[in-house]
Every structure is written in structure tokens, then in C-alpha cells.
Design a protein around this motif. Sequence first.
Motif, PDB file in Angstrom:
ATOM      1  N   PRO A   1       0.674  -1.140  -0.071  1.00  0.00           N
ATOM      2  CA  PRO A   1       0.010   0.173   0.023  1.00  0.00           C
ATOM      3  C   PRO A   1       0.746   1.245  -0.036  1.00  0.00           C
ATOM      4  O   PRO A   1       0.518   2.374  -0.573  1.00  0.00           O
ATOM      5  CB  PRO A   1      -0.633  -0.161   1.112  1.00  0.00           C
ATOM      6  CG  PRO A   1      -0.815  -1.518   1.395  1.00  0.00           C
ATOM      7  CD  PRO A   1       0.340  -2.037   1.049  1.00  0.00           C
ATOM      8  N   CYS A   2       2.053   1.227   0.679  1.00  0.00           N
ATOM      9  CA  CYS A   2       2.784   2.518   0.559  1.00  0.00           C
ATOM     10  C   CYS A   2       3.328   2.819  -0.575  1.00  0.00           C
ATOM     11  O   CYS A   2       3.692   3.957  -0.964  1.00  0.00           O
ATOM     12  CB  CYS A   2       4.105   2.362   1.772  1.00  0.00           C
ATOM     13  SG  CYS A   2       3.215   2.102   3.441  1.00  0.00           S
ATOM     14  N   LEU A   3       3.906   1.846  -1.670  1.00  0.00           N
ATOM     15  CA  LEU A   3       4.296   2.050  -2.842  1.00  0.00           C
ATOM     16  C   LEU A   3       2.920   2.553  -3.707  1.00  0.00           C
ATOM     17  O   LEU A   3       3.116   3.350  -4.414  1.00  0.00           O
ATOM     18  CB  LEU A   3       4.809   0.896  -3.249  1.00  0.00           C
ATOM     19  CG  LEU A   3       5.316   0.960  -4.853  1.00  0.00           C
ATOM     20  CD1 LEU A   3       6.291   1.735  -4.946  1.00  0.00           C
ATOM     21  CD2 LEU A   3       5.917  -0.238  -5.278  1.00  0.00           C
ATOM     22  N   ARG A   4       1.798   1.911  -3.600  1.00  0.00           N
ATOM     23  CA  ARG A   4       0.653   2.189  -4.303  1.00  0.00           C
ATOM     24  C   ARG A   4       0.041   3.371  -4.271  1.00  0.00           C
ATOM     25  O   ARG A   4      -0.470   3.987  -5.102  1.00  0.00           O
ATOM     26  CB  ARG A   4      -0.229   0.900  -4.289  1.00  0.00           C
ATOM     27  CG  ARG A   4       0.159  -0.448  -4.854  1.00  0.00           C
ATOM     28  CD  ARG A   4      -1.046  -1.500  -4.937  1.00  0.00           C
ATOM     29  NE  ARG A   4      -1.317  -1.955  -3.676  1.00  0.00           N
ATOM     30  CZ  ARG A   4      -0.634  -3.114  -3.062  1.00  0.00           C
ATOM     31  NH1 ARG A   4       0.452  -3.627  -3.728  1.00  0.00           N
ATOM     32  NH2 ARG A   4      -0.828  -3.667  -1.903  1.00  0.00           N
ATOM     33  N   ALA A   5       0.267   3.904  -2.996  1.00  0.00           N
ATOM     34  CA  ALA A   5      -0.049   5.368  -2.693  1.00  0.00           C
ATOM     35  C   ALA A   5       0.670   6.332  -3.251  1.00  0.00           C
ATOM     36  O   ALA A   5       0.167   7.697  -3.576  1.00  0.00           O
ATOM     37  CB  ALA A   5      -0.045   5.524  -1.100  1.00  0.00           C
ATOM     38  N   THR A   6       1.937   5.885  -3.993  1.00  0.00           N
ATOM     39  CA  THR A   6       2.449   6.988  -4.785  1.00  0.00           C
ATOM     40  C   THR A   6       2.272   6.725  -6.346  1.00  0.00           C
ATOM     41  O   THR A   6       2.828   7.601  -6.976  1.00  0.00           O
ATOM     42  CB  THR A   6       3.970   6.766  -4.575  1.00  0.00           C
ATOM     43  OG1 THR A   6       4.629   5.526  -5.038  1.00  0.00           O
ATOM     44  CG2 THR A   6       4.564   6.678  -3.064  1.00  0.00           C
ATOM     45  N   GLY A   7       1.579   5.850  -6.628  1.00  0.00           N
ATOM     46  CA  GLY A   7       0.931   5.588  -7.961  1.00  0.00           C
ATOM     47  C   GLY A   7       1.612   4.708  -8.810  1.00  0.00           C
ATOM     48  O   GLY A   7       1.241   4.376  -9.858  1.00  0.00           O
ATOM     49  N   VAL A   8       2.481   3.799  -8.006  1.00  0.00           N
ATOM     50  CA  VAL A   8       2.921   2.810  -8.854  1.00  0.00           C
ATOM     51  C   VAL A   8       2.135   1.418  -8.618  1.00  0.00           C
ATOM     52  O   VAL A   8       1.877   1.077  -7.353  1.00  0.00           O
ATOM     53  CB  VAL A   8       4.431   2.378  -8.205  1.00  0.00           C
ATOM     54  CG1 VAL A   8       4.928   0.944  -8.937  1.00  0.00           C
ATOM     55  CG2 VAL A   8       5.345   3.445  -8.275  1.00  0.00           C
TER      56      VAL A   8
ATOM     57  N   ASN B   1       1.648  -5.689   4.123  1.00  0.00           N
ATOM     58  CA  ASN B   1       2.423  -4.347   4.244  1.00  0.00           C
ATOM     59  C   ASN B   1       3.212  -4.319   2.907  1.00  0.00           C
ATOM     60  O   ASN B   1       3.936  -3.298   2.522  1.00  0.00           O
ATOM     61  CB  ASN B   1       3.274  -4.485   5.522  1.00  0.00           C
ATOM     62  CG  ASN B   1       2.853  -3.683   6.525  1.00  0.00           C
ATOM     63  OD1 ASN B   1       1.827  -3.040   6.423  1.00  0.00           O
ATOM     64  ND2 ASN B   1       3.326  -3.952   7.684  1.00  0.00           N
ATOM     65  N   GLY B   2       3.081  -5.460   1.982  1.00  0.00           N
ATOM     66  CA  GLY B   2       3.836  -5.291   0.686  1.00  0.00           C
ATOM     67  C   GLY B   2       4.437  -6.785   0.447  1.00  0.00           C
ATOM     68  O   GLY B   2       3.965  -7.767   0.766  1.00  0.00           O
ATOM     69  N   GLU B   3       5.584  -7.013  -0.096  1.00  0.00           N
ATOM     70  CA  GLU B   3       6.345  -7.932  -0.894  1.00  0.00           C
ATOM     71  C   GLU B   3       7.096  -8.671   0.480  1.00  0.00           C
ATOM     72  O   GLU B   3       7.833  -8.105   1.096  1.00  0.00           O
ATOM     73  CB  GLU B   3       7.235  -7.902  -2.030  1.00  0.00           C
ATOM     74  CG  GLU B   3       7.830  -8.985  -2.367  1.00  0.00           C
ATOM     75  CD  GLU B   3       8.777  -8.824  -3.611  1.00  0.00           C
ATOM     76  OE1 GLU B   3       9.745  -9.589  -3.621  1.00  0.00           O
ATOM     77  OE2 GLU B   3       8.546  -8.133  -4.323  1.00  0.00           O
ATOM     78  N   LEU B   4       6.364  -9.880   0.822  1.00  0.00           N
ATOM     79  CA  LEU B   4       6.939 -10.614   1.600  1.00  0.00           C
ATOM     80  C   LEU B   4       7.646 -11.891   1.183  1.00  0.00           C
ATOM     81  O   LEU B   4       7.125 -12.688   0.600  1.00  0.00           O
ATOM     82  CB  LEU B   4       5.977 -11.294   2.778  1.00  0.00           C
ATOM     83  CG  LEU B   4       6.556 -12.217   3.820  1.00  0.00           C
ATOM     84  CD1 LEU B   4       7.524 -11.540   4.974  1.00  0.00           C
ATOM     85  CD2 LEU B   4       5.451 -12.656   4.586  1.00  0.00           C
ATOM     86  N   GLY B   5       9.082 -11.891   1.315  1.00  0.00           N
ATOM     87  CA  GLY B   5       9.762 -12.705   0.506  1.00  0.00           C
ATOM     88  C   GLY B   5      10.566 -13.722   1.477  1.00  0.00           C
ATOM     89  O   GLY B   5      11.254 -13.527   2.508  1.00  0.00           O
ATOM     90  N   PHE B   6      10.721 -15.067   1.138  1.00  0.00           N
ATOM     91  CA  PHE B   6      11.502 -15.879   1.919  1.00  0.00           C
ATOM     92  C   PHE B   6      12.597 -16.789   0.846  1.00  0.00           C
ATOM     93  O   PHE B   6      12.310 -17.175  -0.178  1.00  0.00           O
ATOM     94  CB  PHE B   6      10.692 -17.211   2.439  1.00  0.00           C
ATOM     95  CG  PHE B   6       9.731 -16.657   3.635  1.00  0.00           C
ATOM     96  CD1 PHE B   6      10.179 -16.730   4.959  1.00  0.00           C
ATOM     97  CD2 PHE B   6       8.488 -16.396   3.262  1.00  0.00           C
ATOM     98  CE1 PHE B   6       9.420 -16.380   5.780  1.00  0.00           C
ATOM     99  CE2 PHE B   6       7.555 -15.936   4.496  1.00  0.00           C
ATOM    100  CZ  PHE B   6       8.159 -16.064   5.682  1.00  0.00           C
ATOM    101  N   LEU B   7      13.669 -16.521   1.340  1.00  0.00           N
ATOM    102  CA  LEU B   7      15.178 -17.265   0.590  1.00  0.00           C
ATOM    103  C   LEU B   7      15.210 -18.396   1.452  1.00  0.00           C
ATOM    104  O   LEU B   7      15.667 -18.164   2.441  1.00  0.00           O
ATOM    105  CB  LEU B   7      16.111 -16.308   0.343  1.00  0.00           C
ATOM    106  CG  LEU B   7      17.551 -16.763  -0.097  1.00  0.00           C
ATOM    107  CD1 LEU B   7      17.354 -17.321  -1.676  1.00  0.00           C
ATOM    108  CD2 LEU B   7      18.691 -16.121   0.055  1.00  0.00           C
ATOM    109  N   VAL B   8      14.879 -19.460   1.002  1.00  0.00           N
ATOM    110  CA  VAL B   8      15.019 -20.910   1.833  1.00  0.00           C
ATOM    111  C   VAL B   8      16.380 -21.438   1.020  1.00  0.00           C
ATOM    112  O   VAL B   8      16.190 -21.874  -0.269  1.00  0.00           O
ATOM    113  CB  VAL B   8      13.908 -21.706   1.597  1.00  0.00           C
ATOM    114  CG1 VAL B   8      14.256 -23.001   2.551  1.00  0.00           C
ATOM    115  CG2 VAL B   8      13.027 -20.988   2.269  1.00  0.00           C
ATOM    116  N   VAL B   9      17.133 -21.864   1.921  1.00  0.00           N
ATOM    117  CA  VAL B   9      18.502 -22.557   1.096  1.00  0.00           C
ATOM    118  C   VAL B   9      18.477 -23.864   1.810  1.00  0.00           C
ATOM    119  O   VAL B   9      18.439 -24.062   3.219  1.00  0.00           O
ATOM    120  CB  VAL B   9      19.602 -21.948   1.523  1.00  0.00           C
ATOM    121  CG1 VAL B   9      21.079 -22.629   0.872  1.00  0.00           C
ATOM    122  CG2 VAL B   9      19.890 -20.626   0.660  1.00  0.00           C
TER     123      VAL B   9
END
Length: 396
Positions: free
Chosen positions: A224-231, A337-345
Amino acid sequence: MTVETRDYLDSRMHISIGPSHPATHGTLRFHLDLDGETIVKCVPEIGYLHRAFEKSAEKGTYTQVIPYTDRLNYCSSMMNNVGYCQAVERLMGLQIPERAVYIRVIISELARIMDHLVCVGTNAVDIGALTNFWYFFRAREDIYELIEALCGARLTTTYTRIGGLAWDAPPGWADRLKAFIEKCPKTIEDVEGLLAKNRVFIDRTKGIGAISKEKAVSYGFTGPCLRATGVKYDVRRDRPYLCYDRFQFEIPTHTAGDTYARFLVRMEEMRQSLRILQQAVKDLPGGPVLCDDPAVALPPKSQVYTNIEAIIRQFKLVIEGVKPRKGEVYDCTEAANGELGFLVVSDGTGKPWRVRVRPPCFCFLAAFPEMVEGQMLADLIATLGSINIIAGELDR
């Protein structure tokens, strides 16, 4: 130091906001230099809720990591479960049953609504508007009752499993969900009526904590914080997962990039989540909620009590855990809140060699000084609530 420089520095007031300040919830601190009530410099301090999630994830089996994910963004914990399990499943090349796919979408959108209810409701309280808090927390309680019926827990759920879900929805649960979908829009309308055209709320939020589209992208903003800027970036549309590509929904955006824009985006996102829920519950298929791969899924209890092979299979899965192939994978979901990413090795054993989390909040706090410097002290509180910092995922 010259006399002029010393006099200038002495005229500033140096104060600390948090961690005991009500708006920082015991988990943040800001060192401020003030000229009167204008913020000249802001230095955030984090680490008050550091739980060593990433190191702890190396100490247990892949399944034992799931409860730790609950404690990341604890306002929408089911989305953390889904994101982590999805990353491990991608590493293992697992396909989960269709019913589990749809229920994961449902719980994710319920969690998104719940998170936005907390964000908007508590932000309004920090600004001085209490009534909205009660309206939204009533709706939040309705969602908690749905979640409790699913898994017996409310805040920290551990509902997903690698390969699907822990349990199926109980009888009548879909009807209760439909009742909530019918009821929730009225709550959103009521709060929007109280805030959207309220002169005090507008004065406290419009033009406050603004950030440009270019700056937001450079800091790594998402959600939402990014989309509130127009992206118009949303992982559900740009990198579809689960079955989001089967649903009709809009990606709300605004262009101002300020506190008021973030409020408007979140309000509309709740409506779009209800739209997704309506379609998902209508098309909800039957069938199992856990894959039948013996290397992943625990055997039914009826077999465990009567069959030696099933006993051995359960013992090995519980003690040794699932064993993905050697390799690594990064997978992400559109959390509240946005992109939640997991890097699993994986090193091929039953314990992760490394689990790295990409939390949405960290980027927001990195940009926070730039968003508030030059503004008034009271504006810091309004801005902080609007970017929805959750220290559990910020500190990890």
C-alpha cells in the motif's frame, strides 16, 4: 567549534520518542533534533523486538519453522505461514490440492483485511479519533472468530503445512464467511464516512509524510505504501501465485504518496479483498487439504494406530522432517504491508541451511527520516501509523 555553531546546536532540542511512547508500542525509538516543533533530524533505532528468527530457523525442521513465521507480522500471521510454506513447496516441486489453494487465498485475504483494520484504526487513535477504532475492531473480532474456528488459535495460528493445510474448514464455516462478507462493507463505509471528509483528519494527514514515486521505488517500497505513490505493483498480479489469476479484482492506487493517500489505498484494498473472498468462497472446491506425498504428509491417525509402516513414517517425518533437494529458492507473496519474501537454502537435510526473510517494513523505516524531517513533531506520529511498522517483521 565556532561560537556561532555552538549557539546554533544549543538552540535545538534533543528528544527521544519511544520505546515507551504509545505510538511506538514499546518496539521502536526515534532520536530527534527539534527546532521548536519542527523535526530537523530523525534517527530511528530498532532491535527492541529482535527474536533471531533467521538463526532459529536453522535449529529445527522445516515444519518447526512455521510457528516462528507467525511472530513476524503478528497482525496477519496466516499470510506469513502461507509465504514460507509456498517457498518450501517450490523448492520441493510440490503441488498442493485445489481446496488447500482456495482456502489459502481466503485466509490470506481475511488476514489482509484484519491487518488494514488494525493499521487504519490505531493510526486514527494516534491522531485522536477513537470511534473508528471500535468500529474496526468489532470487524476484526469477526475475522478472529472465523480463524479460531479453523485452527483453534487467534493471533499465532500455525495453520498451514508444507503440502497444504493442517485441517479442513469445519462444517458451516463457508456460511459464516459469507455472512462476514455481507456485513463488512457497512463497517468500511461507516469509518470512511467518519474520516474521509473530516477536516481535522484531513489536516493531520494530507501532505504529511509524503514520498515521491521515484524515492519510494529507490527505497524498495512495496504494498500500500508504494501504491499510494502511483506505482501499480502487486505480487498477486505481477507474479501470480495460488489462484489469484482466476479472480477479478482491482489494484487501488493514489498519486499523493502522503498519509491520507495511504489511508485511501488501504480502505479500497479491503473492499477488493472482500471481492476476492466472494469469488473464492463461491468457487471453493471439495477434496483433501493436504497432499498425499508420503515424504511430506503425516499419515492419518487411523493408520498410525494400526499400521507399523505408518508409525515409522510419522516418526521419521516428525523427528527428521521433510528433506528438500539441495538448492535454494526465493519466493514472495503480497502480504498486507507489501512483498514478503523468503529465501530458503537447503543442504539436503531435514533442517534449513538458511532462511532469509525480506520484510516489507524495513524499507519503510529506512525512508522514514526523509519523510518526516522538516515536518512537525505531531506529524511523525501520523506518518508512523500510516506506514504500519510491525516490529516483529522489522527486527526479525
